[in-house]
Structure formats: structure tokens, C-alpha cells
Design a protein around this motif. Structure first.
Motif, PDB file in Angstrom:
ATOM      1  N   ILE A 153     123.359 -42.868  26.477  1.00 11.70           N
ATOM      2  CA  ILE A 153     122.864 -44.073  27.145  1.00 11.70           C
ATOM      3  C   ILE A 153     123.765 -44.455  28.312  1.00 11.70           C
ATOM      4  O   ILE A 153     123.285 -44.921  29.356  1.00 11.70           O
ATOM      5  CB  ILE A 153     122.752 -45.240  26.140  1.00 11.70           C
ATOM      6  N   THR A 154     125.086 -44.234  28.164  1.00 13.81           N
ATOM      7  CA  THR A 154     126.005 -44.606  29.246  1.00 13.81           C
ATOM      8  C   THR A 154     125.807 -43.757  30.500  1.00 13.81           C
ATOM      9  O   THR A 154     126.307 -44.115  31.570  1.00 13.81           O
ATOM     10  CB  THR A 154     127.475 -44.492  28.803  1.00 13.81           C
ATOM     11  N   ILE A 167     123.369 -43.694  32.221  1.00 12.86           N
ATOM     12  CA  ILE A 167     122.536 -44.450  33.161  1.00 12.86           C
ATOM     13  C   ILE A 167     123.390 -45.299  34.100  1.00 12.86           C
ATOM     14  O   ILE A 167     122.862 -45.978  34.974  1.00 12.86           O
ATOM     15  CB  ILE A 167     121.522 -45.331  32.387  1.00 12.86           C
ATOM     16  N   ALA A 169     116.466 -43.381  29.774  1.00 14.91           N
ATOM     17  CA  ALA A 169     117.044 -44.300  28.798  1.00 14.91           C
ATOM     18  C   ALA A 169     116.008 -44.703  27.746  1.00 14.91           C
ATOM     19  O   ALA A 169     116.324 -44.825  26.554  1.00 14.91           O
ATOM     20  CB  ALA A 169     117.587 -45.538  29.499  1.00 14.91           C
ATOM     21  N   THR A 170     114.767 -44.887  28.178  1.00 12.08           N
ATOM     22  CA  THR A 170     113.697 -45.262  27.255  1.00 12.08           C
ATOM     23  C   THR A 170     113.422 -44.141  26.252  1.00 12.08           C
ATOM     24  O   THR A 170     113.143 -44.397  25.075  1.00 12.08           O
ATOM     25  CB  THR A 170     112.409 -45.594  28.030  1.00 12.08           C
ATOM     26  N   PHE A 199     124.346 -51.169  26.749  1.00 10.60           N
ATOM     27  CA  PHE A 199     123.928 -51.555  28.098  1.00 10.60           C
ATOM     28  C   PHE A 199     124.944 -52.521  28.718  1.00 10.60           C
ATOM     29  O   PHE A 199     125.175 -52.502  29.924  1.00 10.60           O
ATOM     30  CB  PHE A 199     122.530 -52.165  28.086  1.00 10.60           C
ATOM     31  N   GLY A 223     116.414 -37.295  26.777  1.00 14.39           N
ATOM     32  CA  GLY A 223     116.653 -38.475  27.595  1.00 14.39           C
ATOM     33  C   GLY A 223     117.859 -38.309  28.499  1.00 14.39           C
ATOM     34  O   GLY A 223     117.832 -38.704  29.673  1.00 14.39           O
ATOM     35  N   ILE A 279     118.004 -38.536  32.640  1.00  9.10           N
ATOM     36  CA  ILE A 279     118.952 -39.385  33.366  1.00  9.10           C
ATOM     37  C   ILE A 279     119.795 -38.534  34.311  1.00  9.10           C
ATOM     38  O   ILE A 279     120.108 -38.953  35.433  1.00  9.10           O
ATOM     39  CB  ILE A 279     119.849 -40.158  32.374  1.00  9.10           C
TER      40      ILE A 279
END
Length: 302
Positions: free
Chosen positions: A110-111, A113, A145-146, A164, A276, A280
């Protein structure tokens, strides 16, 4: 001890190679710190873990300060050190809480992004030009990310919001790090980090104070040392090459995170995390190519 010849040979390497080495070291040490923090936050409050990370980080930096003397702390950018450390404190709280809720590889993916978020903030706050390539890259990054989070297809973990938050903090933190190392030695940057982090974390730690046990102490020492040496490596990476070069190695953290998560907690990232992260990655490549093209058209150095 490293020989002068080996050091000279290393410093003779291209900046991008040295930046890659230091960035991979920084990422690995930070991921190890995350893993160890999960082992102690079940019994110790997160604010205490951040305090001991700073305290033992100061111990890790003590030999450098003894060797260089207090003159090594001379700086003209003190307020930037304070701001950067304040962001780091918030980021550490986010990551230490998040690691108790999410797999390490998920957090790492996630990071990725962060460049997308940094670009979006630049458009919204700094009023930078929002050409089509930028918006396409932002949209692709959000899709990536989604895919990782998959809202509606699985229960949304509260740890996602913490990650986030970490991304927002990290985007500004990286810019400040790149700016400060233009003026201060990387180890000076790391030293100010532990000094101010200790000051910021002391008050909240007192409010929830408890002494660590003998079993917890080695983990806290390692968290302090790993976190501090991660910062020293990161500062060296930004000193060796431009931020755009350094960040391009960010995606190497995912396989390292997957390995650490598996070894420590038997975590196996599912296919959606890898998919994902790949999306990204594509968005960041689009951003990097677009910014490089814009700089060339403007006649500025890449």
C-alpha cells in the motif's frame, strides 16, 4: 572493519548503484523493525515502543557523536530537522499500530502509492500543472491500491487507514530528507532524528509508562538500532542520487517484506497484493516518465 581501499572502491561506483545499495539496506532494516515491533506491542503500549526506539537509537548514535564531537551537530536547517522528526513520530505511531492489524507485505504494497499521493498533493496544494498523464497515473495508482484493499469484497481493516496516514507523512518526509542532506551530513540528519524523536515521545510515554521485561528488552534494543541505521542508510541513499532515482528502487521492498513476514509470522501475501503492487508500479513509471519529459521540454536538468 572496512578497509580504505574497499571504501574508495565503493564511493567510486555510480551514484545510482550506491543509492540502490543504501535504499535496500534502509528498507530491510525498517521492515525488520516493523516485525520486531509486532512481537512487543501485545504487551507494551505503542507509545512506549516509539520512546524506546528513540532511546536505543540515541545509544546507537553515541559512538559516532563521541568520534566526531558536538561540532558535527552544526546545522543551518534546525527547523527542518524538527519538522521531519515530528512527521517521523506520527509515521512510527501509524506503522507500529498498523503492523498489529495487517500483514507486513500488505502494508508495504500500500505504501507504494506514495509517489501518486505526493503528485496529487502537489496539484491540490502547490497548484502544479495537472496534465493528462498525471491524472492517468493517479487514476492507475488508485486502482492499484483498491485492488490490494478490495473494499466491498472483504471487511475493510482499520489498519488500512493508518497505512494511508503513513503514506501522507512519508511523502513529505522524503522531500524533507532530500532537502536536508544537501546541507548536512547523513549521520547528522540521523542524530537529530533520534534526539528530537526522544523529546517528542517522552511525554506520551510517561502517560502510559511501564518498564519492559527482560524478555522484551532485546527486541526494543534491536528496534532502536534497526530504526536508526535505517535512517542513516536512507539519508545516504538520498545523498548519493536524486530522489527520483532512489524511489525507483522502492518496489524491491515487497519481496523482502514478503520474506520477513513469512519467516516471522508465516504470512503469505495473496495474489491481489502482488497484482495491486504491480499496477501501482505502472502508475509510478508513468509519473516518472511524464515528469522527465516535462523537465526536458522546460529545458531543466533531469
Amino acid at each position: 572493519m572496512t578497509s580504505p581501499a574497499a571504501l574508495a572502491s565503493f564511493h567510486g561506483l555510480p551514484g545510482a548503484v550506491r543509492a540502490a545499495f543504501w535504499f535496500i539496506c534502509a528498507g530491510t532494516l525498517f521492515l525488520l523493525m516493523m516485525a520486531l515491533s509486532r512481537l512487543v506491542t501485545d504487551e507494551l503500549h505503542v507509545m512506549l515502543v516509539v520512546f524506546w526506539r528513540a532511546a536505543f537509537g540515541l545509544v546507537a548514535m553515541a559512538p559516532w557523536l563521541a568520534r566526531r564531537g558536538f561540532s558535527a551537530l552544526a546545522t543551518r536547517k534546525l527547523r527542518y530537522h524538527v519538522l521531519r522528526t515530528a512527521l517521523s513520530y506520527v509515521g512510527l505511531l501509524c506503522v507500529f499500530y498498523a503492523v498489529t492489524m495487517l500483514p507486513i507485505a500488505d502494508i508495504t504494497a500500500i505504501t507504494f502509492i506514495r509517489p501518486v499521493v505526493a503528485t496529487l498533493l502537489a496539484i491540490m496544494i502547490l497548484r502544479e500543472k495537472s496534465h493528462a498523464r498525471r491524472w492517468i497515473a493517479i487514476a492507475v495508482g488508485i486502482v492499484g491500491a483498491t485492488i490490494i484493499v478490495r473494499p466491498g469484497f472483504q471487511e475493510l481493516n482499520p489498519g488500512v487507514f493508518l497505512v494511508f496516514g503513513l503514506v501522507l507523512v512519508g511523502a513529505t518526509h522524503a522531500i524533507l530528507a532530500r532537502y536536508i542532506v544537501r546541507y548536512d551530513h547523513p549521520d547528522t540528519v540521523a542524530m537529530y532524528m533520534v534526539i528530537f524523536l526522544l523529546l517528542f515521545s517522552a511525554g506520551p510515554a510517561v502517560a502510559v509508562w511501564q518498564w519492559p521485561t527482560v524478555e522484551q528488552l532485546p527486541y526494543l534494543v534491536a528496534i532502536g538500532f534497526f530504526g536508526t541505521f535505517s535512517q542513516r542508510c536512507l539519508a545516504r541513499a538520498f545523498h548519493a542520487a536524486d530522489a527520483s532515482v532512489v524511489v525507483s528502487f522502492d518496489y524491491l521492498r515487497l519481496p523482502i517484506a514478503a520474506l520477513i513476514g513469512f519467516l516471522f509470522f508465516a504470512e503469505v501475501p495473496d495474489i491481489w497484493v502482488w497484482a495491486g503492487a504491480g499496477v501501482i508500479c505502472i502508475s509510478s513509471i508513468l509519473l516518472a516518465r511524464g515528469e522527465s519529459a516535462a523537465e526536458r521540454r522546460a529545458g531543466s536538468p533531469p
